[in-house]
Structure formats: C-alpha cells, structure tokens
Design a protein around this motif. Structure first.
Motif, PDB file in Angstrom:
ATOM      1  N   THR A 188     -16.929  30.162 -65.292  1.00 36.45           N
ATOM      2  CA  THR A 188     -17.715  29.502 -66.341  1.00 36.45           C
ATOM      3  C   THR A 188     -18.036  30.493 -67.441  1.00 36.45           C
ATOM      4  O   THR A 188     -18.354  31.653 -67.161  1.00 36.45           O
ATOM      5  CB  THR A 188     -19.029  28.933 -65.765  1.00 36.45           C
ATOM      6  OG1 THR A 188     -18.730  28.111 -64.639  1.00 36.45           O
ATOM      7  CG2 THR A 188     -19.760  28.105 -66.809  1.00 36.45           C
ATOM      8  N   CYS A 190     -20.096  30.710 -71.426  1.00 39.24           N
ATOM      9  CA  CYS A 190     -20.924  30.055 -72.435  1.00 39.24           C
ATOM     10  C   CYS A 190     -20.865  30.845 -73.737  1.00 39.24           C
ATOM     11  O   CYS A 190     -20.916  32.078 -73.718  1.00 39.24           O
ATOM     12  CB  CYS A 190     -22.377  29.958 -71.968  1.00 39.24           C
ATOM     13  SG  CYS A 190     -22.596  28.903 -70.535  1.00 39.24           S
ATOM     14  N   VAL A 325     -24.887  25.553 -77.368  1.00 33.47           N
ATOM     15  CA  VAL A 325     -24.123  26.365 -76.423  1.00 33.47           C
ATOM     16  C   VAL A 325     -22.872  25.585 -76.045  1.00 33.47           C
ATOM     17  O   VAL A 325     -22.956  24.429 -75.617  1.00 33.47           O
ATOM     18  CB  VAL A 325     -24.943  26.676 -75.157  1.00 33.47           C
ATOM     19  CG1 VAL A 325     -24.064  27.380 -74.118  1.00 33.47           C
ATOM     20  CG2 VAL A 325     -26.146  27.545 -75.490  1.00 33.47           C
ATOM     21  N   VAL A 327     -19.809  25.242 -73.523  1.00 31.62           N
ATOM     22  CA  VAL A 327     -19.557  25.598 -72.128  1.00 31.62           C
ATOM     23  C   VAL A 327     -18.064  25.457 -71.834  1.00 31.62           C
ATOM     24  O   VAL A 327     -17.473  24.386 -72.039  1.00 31.62           O
ATOM     25  CB  VAL A 327     -20.369  24.710 -71.174  1.00 31.62           C
ATOM     26  CG1 VAL A 327     -20.154  25.154 -69.721  1.00 31.62           C
ATOM     27  CG2 VAL A 327     -21.855  24.757 -71.527  1.00 31.62           C
ATOM     28  N   THR A 342     -20.611  20.611 -74.974  1.00 31.86           N
ATOM     29  CA  THR A 342     -21.472  21.303 -75.923  1.00 31.86           C
ATOM     30  C   THR A 342     -22.891  20.838 -75.661  1.00 31.86           C
ATOM     31  O   THR A 342     -23.158  19.634 -75.647  1.00 31.86           O
ATOM     32  CB  THR A 342     -21.069  21.001 -77.376  1.00 31.86           C
ATOM     33  OG1 THR A 342     -19.772  21.556 -77.614  1.00 31.86           O
ATOM     34  CG2 THR A 342     -22.057  21.622 -78.348  1.00 31.86           C
ATOM     35  N   GLY A 356     -29.087  28.801 -77.588  1.00 34.19           N
ATOM     36  CA  GLY A 356     -27.899  29.619 -77.761  1.00 34.19           C
ATOM     37  C   GLY A 356     -28.135  30.957 -78.417  1.00 34.19           C
ATOM     38  O   GLY A 356     -27.213  31.753 -78.537  1.00 34.19           O
ATOM     39  N   VAL A 359     -28.032  33.539 -74.093  1.00 34.46           N
ATOM     40  CA  VAL A 359     -27.532  32.666 -73.037  1.00 34.46           C
ATOM     41  C   VAL A 359     -27.044  33.512 -71.880  1.00 34.46           C
ATOM     42  O   VAL A 359     -26.556  34.631 -72.066  1.00 34.46           O
ATOM     43  CB  VAL A 359     -26.401  31.750 -73.557  1.00 34.46           C
ATOM     44  CG1 VAL A 359     -25.170  32.556 -73.942  1.00 34.46           C
ATOM     45  CG2 VAL A 359     -26.057  30.667 -72.547  1.00 34.46           C
ATOM     46  N   VAL A 361     -25.104  32.833 -67.859  1.00 33.53           N
ATOM     47  CA  VAL A 361     -24.563  31.897 -66.885  1.00 33.53           C
ATOM     48  C   VAL A 361     -24.320  32.621 -65.574  1.00 33.53           C
ATOM     49  O   VAL A 361     -23.872  33.773 -65.547  1.00 33.53           O
ATOM     50  CB  VAL A 361     -23.252  31.238 -67.390  1.00 33.53           C
ATOM     51  CG1 VAL A 361     -22.178  32.286 -67.676  1.00 33.53           C
ATOM     52  CG2 VAL A 361     -22.743  30.207 -66.391  1.00 33.53           C
ATOM     53  N   ILE A 366     -26.998  27.643 -66.093  1.00 30.16           N
ATOM     54  CA  ILE A 366     -27.019  28.243 -67.426  1.00 30.16           C
ATOM     55  C   ILE A 366     -28.468  28.359 -67.880  1.00 30.16           C
ATOM     56  O   ILE A 366     -29.224  27.393 -67.814  1.00 30.16           O
ATOM     57  CB  ILE A 366     -26.249  27.378 -68.434  1.00 30.16           C
ATOM     58  CG1 ILE A 366     -24.794  27.207 -67.984  1.00 30.16           C
ATOM     59  CG2 ILE A 366     -26.305  27.995 -69.829  1.00 30.16           C
ATOM     60  CD1 ILE A 366     -24.067  26.096 -68.713  1.00 30.16           C
ATOM     61  N   THR A 368     -30.775  29.430 -71.212  1.00 30.56           N
ATOM     62  CA  THR A 368     -30.708  29.743 -72.636  1.00 30.56           C
ATOM     63  C   THR A 368     -32.068  29.549 -73.279  1.00 30.56           C
ATOM     64  O   THR A 368     -32.910  28.805 -72.764  1.00 30.56           O
ATOM     65  CB  THR A 368     -29.679  28.851 -73.362  1.00 30.56           C
ATOM     66  OG1 THR A 368     -29.674  29.153 -74.762  1.00 30.56           O
ATOM     67  CG2 THR A 368     -29.992  27.378 -73.182  1.00 30.56           C
TER      68      THR A 368
END
Length: 398
Positions: A188, A190, A325, A327, A342, A356, A359, A361, A366, A368
């Motif tokens: 993943t 971001c 953000v 993803v 998004t 954002g 951020v 992950v 996540i 942020t």
C-alpha cells in the motif's frame, strides 16, 4: 525524549523516521557542511534508551535542505534515504548500515527536472521499494507545480535504485503539489496532494443496490429488519459530487422496497416526497439515475418508500475538497502500483482542509492530518484514521 543538540533555527525534528532500533531526525537548516546544507541525526536504541550514533550530511551545497525528508527501513538491508529538495532540482541520498557505521551508497537525481522541482521533498522506503516526490514539478501548460512521484526498485546486482513508475494526479492542476507527503508499506502506498478535483475519472458512477437482513447496518434494531446495501456495504454513507450523474442499479432483492432519496430520516412511507430532481414515480426495479444540482439539499437520506429505517445518509459536496490522499495498491512487490481510491475530509470551497499534509500507512491502516479550519472559521485540528476496507473517516482524533 530526544532533545535538539543544535542551535535555534536548525529545524531539528522537521522530519523523523523510525524502524527497528534506528531513529532518524532531520535538521534541514543544519550548517555543518555549508550554510543551510542540512543534516540527519541518527540514534540507536541501546538498553532502552536512544543513543546518538552518527550525523549524516550531504555534499557541500548551500541551502540544500538535506533532511527535509527522511526514511529509515530495516525490512531488508538497513537503509536510510534523505531528501535534499533544494539542491538544484533536488537530490536523494541513500545510506546503508554495515556495522558499526552508516555509509552513503547512492545519490539519486530525478529522471528529469529543473531547479525548483523539489525532488526529495517527501520520500518513503519499504524493503527494496521507495517512492520519492517532486511536488513542484511542472507537467505542462497551466500545470505549474502540479507535482509528480517516482517509484524506485532496488537492483541488488547493479546495485542501484532504478525508476519503476512515474505517478501524477488523476486530475492535475496548478499548485496541486502532488507528492507533498508520501508513505509506503509493502503493498500500500499513499500520496498526499495540496488540492485536487474530486470528480470521478468518468462522468457516471454506478452503484449496485441490494436488500438483505440487517446485521451490521447502522440502523440495526430500528424499524425494518431489512436494510439497503450499496455495493455490498450495509447502510453505507453516500457522498455525491455536484454535477456528476450517478446510476443506481436495483437488484431483484429490492423488489417491494422502492428506492428513494428523501429528507425524512426514517421515511416510513406515509406521504413522503422525493427530493427535487429524483425520478418519479419511485421504483423498486431497473435503474435510477440522479444528478445533484445547485438546488439539491446538501444532506438527505436514501430510504425505502414503504418501510422505515432501511437506508443511510447522503451528502452533496462541491467538485473539489481541498487536500486529499491518493491510495495505491499492488498485488505483490514485483507488480506495478495502481490507484485504488482518493480520500478526503470532504467540504465546500470555504473549508480549509489539511488532509494529506502528513500521511502514514501501515498494513491496511492510514493515518493523516485532517481539517484545520471549518467553514465557520472555528479552528480545529483533526487526524483521520482510515482502513482499507472503507476509505473514509473511521476515527477522528482531536
């Protein structure tokens, strides 16, 4: 508690990263090499305490801002990557650990760039993968400072970091600063953006509407024992963008449960009226299309026209929502990154949205920054904790 060993204005703590027994603290105004060249202080966890290990510095370059971004990773060979975004078009330095010291192994230049692109303004590593942003790179006419992010893969044979993908905003624009923040885990990634248009990538968005017995529906235990599902999610909150056409396909299970948009929170079927613009007569078969307009209420409900408390909330937003953000996911570490969604704390043109700006992950979670100023002008600070099963505010920390 790691205190600054520096003089004032060295910006000790401007960036931080931790992995395993290593902690890195960026100080982009540090001047041991040259005025404002920057530095990164590396600490090691020894006996439960953080002990200073070494100071990383760049080539002699005035105001390089080395340490504006830093990422340390111990998932494979212990490595530290450090951004120096003001060194010409930007540079990223990579260091590897071989006991007892850290040594520079590579200095990465952007694949293409001009002074002021800020390559290295944000970066993140995981194993043999890395993402580096150039948040002020121009993309074309009218897209000054739109920003890009480059993904890199480590080739152990060379051994070098090589560019694997160049990513930009799905809808780039001037001063959008795509890549203002980045974070990477194994599968993943971001990427934060200063501003983006939250219109979908196509003009129409399709939703599958079904009905099933409530189990985790937000209105479980209230009204009807059945509830609506949107794309398989019980009572999912629905956010629609102004001016975009949406199609709702009604499954056979919807039969006897006419699908309707209404301002009534329970809609028990007693003389309720659909909102303006919703197609009539209300139906329980086929498809329903709806396009929010300026006259559409900002919030209402989707419900059954006969049975109470089967639906959920609907929110209408402007076709932009401040910072966002993006993803990205991949199936394996050898696969390319693909945009999944998004995410943003949606708001109108007056909301000052800090999503954002920072951020991080880890796995399917996540974290942020959130809204910094509401439409009423009341100062608030938020952090949003999102899960990959539902890209949307899951927990709000204040």
């Amino acid at each position: 508690d790691v205190s600054s060993p520096l003089v004032s204005n060295d910006l000790f703590g401007y960036s931080v990263s931790m992995s395993g027994v290593w902690l890195c603290v960026g100080s982009p105004n540090h001047s041991s090499s040259a005025n404002g060249s920057g530095g990164v202080f590396v600490y090691e966890l020894v006996g439960g305490s953080w002990v200073f290990h070494t100071l990383l510095t760049p080539d002699i370059y005035l105001n390089a801002s080395f340490g504006s971004s830093v990422s340390v990773d111990t998932n494979s060979t212990p490595r530290i990557s450090v951004g120096a975004p003001n060194q010409s078009s930007g540079r990223v330095y990579v260091f590897e650990y071989s006991s007892p010291s850290w040594s520079q192994t590579q200095k990465i230049q952007p694949p293409s760039g001009l002074a002021g692109d800020c390559f290295g303004s944000s970066l993140s590593m995981f194993g043999d993968s890395m993402v580096i942003s150039a948040m002020k790179k121009d993309l074309g006419v009218g897209e000054t400072d739109a920003g890009v992010a480059y993904t890199y893969t480590y080739n152990g044979t060379t051994p070098q970091w090589n560019v694997s993908q160049t990513l930009s905003s799905p809808l780039p624009g001037p001063s959008y600063l795509f890549g203002r923040s980045v974070s990477m885990d194994e599968l993943t990634m971001c990427i934060g953006e200063n501003k983006t248009v939250l219109e979908p990538l196509s003009d129409t968005v399709d939703f599958q509407v079904t009905v099933a017995t409530k189990t985790v529906h937000p209105l479980f235990g209230t009204g009807s024992g059945d509830g609506f599902l949107l794309d398989g999610v019980e009572g999912a909150p629905l956010t629609l963008v102004l001016g975009v056409t949406y199609t709702f396909t009604l499954d056979a299970s919807v039969s006897t449960h006419p699908f309707v948009f209404t301002e009534d929170s329970n809609n028990d079927g007693i003389g309720q009226t659909p909102i303006d613009g919703f197609p009539t007569p209300v139906t329980d078969t086929g498809t329903v299309t709806f396009t929010p307009t300026e006259s559409t209420p900002s919030s209402f409900y989707y419900q059954c026209g006969v049975h109470a408390y089967m639906g959920g909330t609907v929110t209408i937003v402007e076709p932009y929502a401040g910072r966002t953000v993006h993803v990205y996911t991949r199936e394996t570490t050898s696969d390319p990154w693909s945009l999944l969604d998004t995410a943003s704390a949606l708001g109108g043109p007056n909301s000052k949205n800090a999503v954002g700006t920072c951020v991080s992950v880890s796995g399917t979670t996540i974290l942020t920054t959130g809204v910094s100023n509401t439409t009423t002008g009341d100062l608030e600070e938020h952090a949003y904790n999102w899960t990959m099963t539902d890209i949307g505010p899951d927990v709000v920390l204040r």
